[in-house]
Design a protein around this motif. Sequence first.
Motif, PDB file in Angstrom:
ATOM      1  N   UNK A 184       0.784  -1.241   0.000  1.00  0.00           N
ATOM      2  CA  UNK A 184       0.000   0.000   0.000  1.00  0.00           C
ATOM      3  C   UNK A 184       0.809   1.281   0.000  1.00  0.00           C
ATOM      4  N   UNK A 185       2.073   1.215   0.432  1.00  0.00           N
ATOM      5  CA  UNK A 185       2.868   2.444   0.499  1.00  0.00           C
ATOM      6  C   UNK A 185       4.249   2.209  -0.091  1.00  0.00           C
ATOM      7  N   UNK A 186       4.414   2.619  -1.335  1.00  0.00           N
ATOM      8  CA  UNK A 186       5.721   2.544  -1.982  1.00  0.00           C
ATOM      9  C   UNK A 186       6.449   3.872  -1.739  1.00  0.00           C
ATOM     10  N   UNK A 187       7.642   3.998  -2.319  1.00  0.00           N
ATOM     11  CA  UNK A 187       8.466   5.191  -2.078  1.00  0.00           C
ATOM     12  C   UNK A 187       7.749   6.495  -2.411  1.00  0.00           C
TER      13      UNK A 187
ATOM     14  N   UNK B   3       5.923   2.238 -22.208  1.00  0.00           N
ATOM     15  CA  UNK B   3       6.403   2.376 -20.832  1.00  0.00           C
ATOM     16  C   UNK B   3       7.700   3.172 -20.784  1.00  0.00           C
ATOM     17  N   UNK B   4       7.776   4.102 -19.832  1.00  0.00           N
ATOM     18  CA  UNK B   4       9.014   4.850 -19.611  1.00  0.00           C
ATOM     19  C   UNK B   4       9.986   3.979 -18.818  1.00  0.00           C
ATOM     20  N   UNK B   5      11.269   4.192 -19.074  1.00  0.00           N
ATOM     21  CA  UNK B   5      12.302   3.405 -18.402  1.00  0.00           C
ATOM     22  C   UNK B   5      12.199   3.526 -16.882  1.00  0.00           C
ATOM     23  N   UNK B   6      11.911   4.737 -16.395  1.00  0.00           N
ATOM     24  CA  UNK B   6      11.846   4.927 -14.940  1.00  0.00           C
ATOM     25  C   UNK B   6      10.656   4.179 -14.324  1.00  0.00           C
ATOM     26  N   UNK B   7       9.568   3.991 -15.101  1.00  0.00           N
ATOM     27  CA  UNK B   7       8.418   3.236 -14.599  1.00  0.00           C
ATOM     28  C   UNK B   7       8.779   1.757 -14.434  1.00  0.00           C
ATOM     29  N   UNK B   8       9.477   1.230 -15.423  1.00  0.00           N
ATOM     30  CA  UNK B   8       9.900  -0.180 -15.372  1.00  0.00           C
ATOM     31  C   UNK B   8      10.821  -0.404 -14.176  1.00  0.00           C
ATOM     32  N   UNK B   9      11.789   0.496 -14.003  1.00  0.00           N
ATOM     33  CA  UNK B   9      12.744   0.380 -12.902  1.00  0.00           C
ATOM     34  C   UNK B   9      12.045   0.495 -11.543  1.00  0.00           C
ATOM     35  N   UNK B  10      11.071   1.414 -11.459  1.00  0.00           N
ATOM     36  CA  UNK B  10      10.324   1.590 -10.207  1.00  0.00           C
ATOM     37  C   UNK B  10       9.631   0.288  -9.799  1.00  0.00           C
ATOM     38  N   UNK B  11       8.973  -0.363 -10.741  1.00  0.00           N
ATOM     39  CA  UNK B  11       8.240  -1.605 -10.438  1.00  0.00           C
ATOM     40  C   UNK B  11       9.214  -2.718 -10.050  1.00  0.00           C
ATOM     41  N   UNK B  12      10.269  -2.888 -10.827  1.00  0.00           N
ATOM     42  CA  UNK B  12      11.241  -3.948 -10.527  1.00  0.00           C
ATOM     43  C   UNK B  12      11.927  -3.714  -9.189  1.00  0.00           C
ATOM     44  N   UNK B  13      12.324  -2.465  -8.920  1.00  0.00           N
ATOM     45  CA  UNK B  13      13.019  -2.157  -7.664  1.00  0.00           C
ATOM     46  C   UNK B  13      12.119  -2.372  -6.449  1.00  0.00           C
ATOM     47  N   UNK B  14      10.853  -1.929  -6.574  1.00  0.00           N
ATOM     48  CA  UNK B  14       9.912  -2.081  -5.457  1.00  0.00           C
ATOM     49  C   UNK B  14       9.636  -3.561  -5.197  1.00  0.00           C
ATOM     50  N   UNK B  15       9.394  -4.325  -6.266  1.00  0.00           N
ATOM     51  CA  UNK B  15       9.122  -5.759  -6.124  1.00  0.00           C
ATOM     52  C   UNK B  15      10.330  -6.476  -5.510  1.00  0.00           C
ATOM     53  N   UNK B  16      11.524  -6.064  -5.906  1.00  0.00           N
ATOM     54  CA  UNK B  16      12.737  -6.753  -5.423  1.00  0.00           C
ATOM     55  C   UNK B  16      12.949  -6.570  -3.923  1.00  0.00           C
ATOM     56  N   UNK B  17      12.410  -5.492  -3.354  1.00  0.00           N
ATOM     57  CA  UNK B  17      12.570  -5.270  -1.920  1.00  0.00           C
ATOM     58  C   UNK B  17      11.636  -6.152  -1.103  1.00  0.00           C
TER      59      UNK B  17
END
Length: 519
Positions: free
Chosen positions: A268-271, A303-317
């Motif tokens: 529910x609360x990402x960066x 998709x913008x590159x920063x959107x892809x990175x945001x999803x992957x980085x959040x999921x990886x945590x």
Amino acid sequence: MNREDMMYKLRTDSKTYDFIIIGGGATGIGIALEASARGYSVVLLEKSDFTKSTSSKATKLMHGGVRYLEQGDIALVREAVVERGLMLRNAPHVVKIQSFIIPTHGWYDEILYTIGLTVYDLLAGKLSLGRSKHISKSETLERISLINPKKISAGVVYYDGQFDDSRLAINTLQSASEMGAIVLNYCAVNALVKNEKDDVTGVKVQDEESGDVFEIKGKQVVNATGVFADDVLQMDAPGSRKTIAPSQGVHLILDKSFLPGNDAITIPKTDDGRVLFLVPWHNKVIIGTTDTPVERGVLEPIAFEEEIEFILNTASRYLTKVPKRSDVLSVFAGLRPLAAPKREGNKTKEISRSHKIYTSKSGLLTMVGGKWTTFRKMGEDLVNKAEKNHKWEHKPSKTRDLKIHGYKEDVNFDNPLYFYGSDEDALLELSKQNGWDKSISTSMSVIQAQVVWAVRHEMARKVEDFLARRVRCQLLDAKESIRMAPEVAKIMGELLGKDEAWEIEQIAEYEKLTSNYIL
């Protein structure tokens, strides 16, 4: 649902229709269903394929919107959870109950989400999908085996709806056409027709396949074009103020091994304050979404590159099995047609998702905002507004308990053909003819008969229509869908009477388009 028959009917009948709906996404489809169910004559026109844009790129959630509750938008949540329950009743072959787990971080989270989600359940009343409850850390880890144990203290389980957006769209269009509506894809509205009082009395249409241009007369013209609503408003009155604030949402598709089990995850609360979902869908995992403001609507957002990175980085945590770019089977972007805020500077995540109806001086009705979950209610509100504006006698809504085409109870969602519902038996019967039971893709569980069915009964006109929307291969595994394209083109070409050059062109078009879905 046959395009040639529909087009012939439209070209040979000079009647004035009660409703002409511009736009074949969720908004227009909901209006077509509502108006035709009340007995009005309806024409729906879509310039590309049905749900080509936003309405096939959703998060696949038929949900009330947990975060809108946090924002205090009780009315929107109440409306959505009721509509969610109605769609589960009316289309159980494409809408189902999905359990979600929110991983919590300490006692404050546990109390906050348990109380909040109990309110969420209560708002649904008799249409509640199940009671939310707190679960221990050990049970959370048992149910979501790949969640990072260092990131959680416990979990809260709640229930929402999940669906297949473009399949619900096709079935709803079939329902509308069974009630007399004419629904056409690849039919562009190029201009509005007006009388001497400057009232809209019809539309000028171009058949994108034949190139023919003709006019249709209508008592009520509706602008239901989503992110393109301002284009139609400019057509009506050049210089009209902006009504749409488009926001881009991106999703990634991963193999099911990244989320074993049947539960979805809500973070529910990402960066940046957004919600992230990891949801099982068609034996894969869908992860999203982003909420990025964009200047204007396009038919195929990337998709913008920063959107892809945001999803992957959040999921990886949150996951112990960390998804990499090479694990992404498909990436897709859709645009939300959010109603433009009155104040400048609102963040898109703060803009209300509720729908709004505007009446132009010309009598044109425009609907903006809204979401798939409330599409039936949006249709009801729009038709009510038209009746009021025209001083027509009010006809009560009939869609609240209207079973959608394909309705089938006790659906086995492990069956790869489940989304055909009551049409499955006829499809299997068709597969016995001409060797159409042969597989096009074993990993996607697609057979030749599905292509034939899509052309004959679901108005598929291009390879993309089939692979992206009649079945969901483009979104589920973009590379595999490109491999399937030549065989799909050959079958479609034979059925539509096209030559080899058409097949080659279709394959090339599909490969070019779908390359944007591959990282």
